[in-house]
Design an enzyme around this catalytic site. Structure first.
Site, PDB file in Angstrom:
ATOM      1  N   TYR A   1      43.835  28.929  22.042  1.00 16.73           N
ATOM      2  CA  TYR A   1      42.880  29.338  21.005  1.00 16.73           C
ATOM      3  C   TYR A   1      42.929  28.426  19.782  1.00 16.73           C
ATOM      4  O   TYR A   1      42.935  28.895  18.654  1.00 16.73           O
ATOM      5  CB  TYR A   1      43.112  30.811  20.608  1.00 16.73           C
ATOM      6  CG  TYR A   1      43.234  31.731  21.824  1.00 16.73           C
ATOM      7  CD1 TYR A   1      42.142  31.945  22.661  1.00 16.73           C
ATOM      8  CD2 TYR A   1      44.433  32.360  22.135  1.00 16.73           C
ATOM      9  CE1 TYR A   1      42.231  32.758  23.776  1.00 16.73           C
ATOM     10  CE2 TYR A   1      44.548  33.180  23.260  1.00 16.73           C
ATOM     11  CZ  TYR A   1      43.448  33.367  24.073  1.00 16.73           C
ATOM     12  OH  TYR A   1      43.542  34.176  25.180  1.00 16.73           O
TER      13      TYR A   1
ATOM     14  N   TYR B   1      39.888  43.508  26.277  1.00 20.79           N
ATOM     15  CA  TYR B   1      40.250  42.133  26.614  1.00 20.79           C
ATOM     16  C   TYR B   1      40.811  42.120  28.032  1.00 20.79           C
ATOM     17  O   TYR B   1      41.708  42.906  28.351  1.00 20.79           O
ATOM     18  CB  TYR B   1      41.298  41.554  25.637  1.00 20.79           C
ATOM     19  CG  TYR B   1      41.722  40.177  26.052  1.00 20.79           C
ATOM     20  CD1 TYR B   1      40.881  39.083  25.816  1.00 20.79           C
ATOM     21  CD2 TYR B   1      42.907  39.949  26.740  1.00 20.79           C
ATOM     22  CE1 TYR B   1      41.233  37.808  26.241  1.00 20.79           C
ATOM     23  CE2 TYR B   1      43.265  38.678  27.165  1.00 20.79           C
ATOM     24  CZ  TYR B   1      42.421  37.614  26.914  1.00 20.79           C
ATOM     25  OH  TYR B   1      42.763  36.357  27.354  1.00 20.79           O
TER      26      TYR B   1
ATOM     27  N   ASP C   1      43.325  47.942  33.857  1.00 18.01           N
ATOM     28  CA  ASP C   1      44.000  46.688  33.568  1.00 18.01           C
ATOM     29  C   ASP C   1      45.276  47.027  32.804  1.00 18.01           C
ATOM     30  O   ASP C   1      45.247  47.285  31.602  1.00 18.01           O
ATOM     31  CB  ASP C   1      43.054  45.798  32.753  1.00 18.01           C
ATOM     32  CG  ASP C   1      43.682  44.470  32.361  1.00 18.01           C
ATOM     33  OD1 ASP C   1      44.909  44.332  32.502  1.00 18.01           O
ATOM     34  OD2 ASP C   1      42.942  43.585  31.898  1.00 18.01           O
TER      35      ASP C   1
ATOM     36  N   LYS D   1      51.856  39.899  32.998  1.00 17.96           N
ATOM     37  CA  LYS D   1      52.695  39.778  31.805  1.00 17.96           C
ATOM     38  C   LYS D   1      54.168  40.134  32.001  1.00 17.96           C
ATOM     39  O   LYS D   1      54.938  39.261  32.347  1.00 17.96           O
ATOM     40  CB  LYS D   1      52.046  40.534  30.650  1.00 17.96           C
ATOM     41  CG  LYS D   1      50.770  39.815  30.201  1.00 17.96           C
ATOM     42  CD  LYS D   1      50.341  40.124  28.789  1.00 17.96           C
ATOM     43  CE  LYS D   1      49.360  39.085  28.288  1.00 17.96           C
ATOM     44  NZ  LYS D   1      47.998  39.548  28.130  1.00 17.96           N
TER      45      LYS D   1
END
Ligand code: PLP
Length: 419
Positions: free
Chosen positions: A14, A142, A243, A272
């Protein structure tokens, strides 16, 4: 370290390649401590984006990876299989409710989301719902940075507004109201049920992050909302995808966030924390029913990452989940939660602070104005902490193994930086 080379040539997440943000050099990390130099050691408040739940260089995880690397570091998963994939699969099914039966390993969270979306579409095709090509989701979500995942991220406040002409338009409804204990009224649910009813022939699946919306704003919402979503999906035969890439493996105080709601999704995505931050690995896991219909008449799922079920990553993940289930992590998360609540709540009285929210080992301070990230980091580092805010959000989600003293140092640094 050649930081000049880094600035000139290495793109960080980013950021702009030609005018990069400052990146601090890390020489090592152990437990909850990140070492920048012999005299700059920082308590880790980020767990490397939800992943390093047992801290860094945990001896058990290091050993598992070393042992696996010496034996079988990688092998294609097409036509071959191996012990680490099988043993990890058994462990995953052991910690999940019995309805989950089929595991697709992938190499990152975004890819697991892509695979989940394709599986849901294939389910609808085989269920003779040929026109069901859309995903219904909530704003402020997200789900990753690949194209399908981008399409279900918040289209405006999300990170991908620039690509709106490229990404397929999906169906968005307002995000649920904030607050784990907030009552979800019929009125709160009217928009989504109306749209579901009107567009039922177009919608293949509902996808959302259960209980905590992460990178879209660190929003915590009520399990009641998930119950209503489950009913909605049952009513219209939508596949329900959760998710859990951020929330999975204990972060919210339950092994999986959906356990707060006492309902079962049809598909979950995990990533993750799966390997405890050792290596990249994700998985999409479906119920028996979804796989049975999606694969009716021997129809294959046309997806196969090169590094699918990488043995090193699977061995790390198996060791990490064994470690997680070997200690009383729930009590530890509760104690982290208590400290975060006690110490962060008073910030609500700070005129610059819009909101403070805590669940499990996640503490969020939402400011009224956008945070100056560079200054914020200088402040935190001066107090011995690594905390990286985004937008108006400063948050901490430390490794579960953090000591009380380290946690208090983190919180003090956060409070100092928002002062
Ligand atoms: C991080 C994240 C992803 C994407 O995972 P990557 O490994 O970065 O591709 C997807 N969904 C959620 C909820 C996430 O937090």
């Amino acid at each position: 370290m050649d930081l000049e080379f880094d600035r000139k040539h290495l793109w960080h997440p980013y950021t702009c390649a030609t005018s990069p943000d400052n990146s601090y050099p890390v020489v090592s990390a152990k437990g909850s401590v990140i070492t920048l130099s012999p005299d700059i050691k920082l308590v880790d408040g980020m767990a490397s984006w939800w992943s390093a739940i047992h801290g860094y260089s945990h001896p058990i995880l290091v050993k598992a990876v070393q042992k696996q690397a010496a034996n079988l570091s990688h092998i294609m998963f097409g036509g071959l299989t191996h012990e680490p994939a099988i043993e990890l699969g058994k462990k995953l099914l052991e910690i999940l409710p019995k309805s989950f039966q089929h595991i697709f390993y992938a190499d990152s969270g975004s890819v697991a989301v892509e695979v989940a979306m394709k599986t849901a579409l294939q389910f609808q095709r085989n269920n003779a719902n040929l026109k069901r090509n859309k995903f219904l989701t909530i704003k402020r979500g997200y789900h990753g940075d690949t194209v399908g995942a981008m399409s279900v991220c918040d289209p405006i406040s999300g990170m991908h507004a620039l690509f709106s002409g490229y990404v397929l338009p999906q169906i968005f409804v307002s995000a649920p109201p904030l607050g784990f204990d907030t009552e979800i009224t019929d009125e709160d649910f009217a928009e989504i049920s109306g749209i579901a009813e009107a567009k039922q022939d177009e919608i293949a699946a509902v996808i959302l992050e259960p209980i905590v919306q992460g990178a879209g704003g660190m929003r915590i919402y009520s399990p009641q909302y998930l119950k209503k979503i489950r009913d909605l999906c049952d009513k219209f035969d939508f596949v329900l995808i959760f998710d859990e890439i951020a929330t999975g493996f204990g972060r919210t105080g339950k092994m999986f966030a959906f356990e707060h709601a006492n309902i079962l999704p049809d598909i979950i995505c995990v990533g993750k924390a799966l390997t405890g931050g050792m290596l990249t690995l994700s998985a999409m896991i479906t119920s028996a029913k979804i796989a049975e219909i999606a694969c009716k008449n021997g129809l294959p799922l046309m997806h196969g990452p090169t590094f699918m079920a990488n043995p090193l990553a699977c061995a790390a993940a198996k060791a990490n989940l064994d470690l997680l289930t070997s200690w009383n992590w729930k009590d530890k998360i509760l104690s982290i939660e208590k400290t975060l609540k006690d110490k962060l709540s008073p910030l609500k009285n700070n005129p610059k602070v819009a909101d403070v929210r805590v669940i499990g080992a996640i503490g969020v301070v939402e400011m009224k104005e956008k945070i100056n990230v560079a200054q914020f980091q200088v402040d935190c580092i001066s107090r011995g902490a690594w905390i990286r805010p985004f937008g108006k959000i400063a948050y901490i989600m430390p490794p579960y193994i953090i000591s009380q003293k380290e946690l208090e140092k983190l919180v003090a640094a956060l409070i100092f930086a928002v002062r």
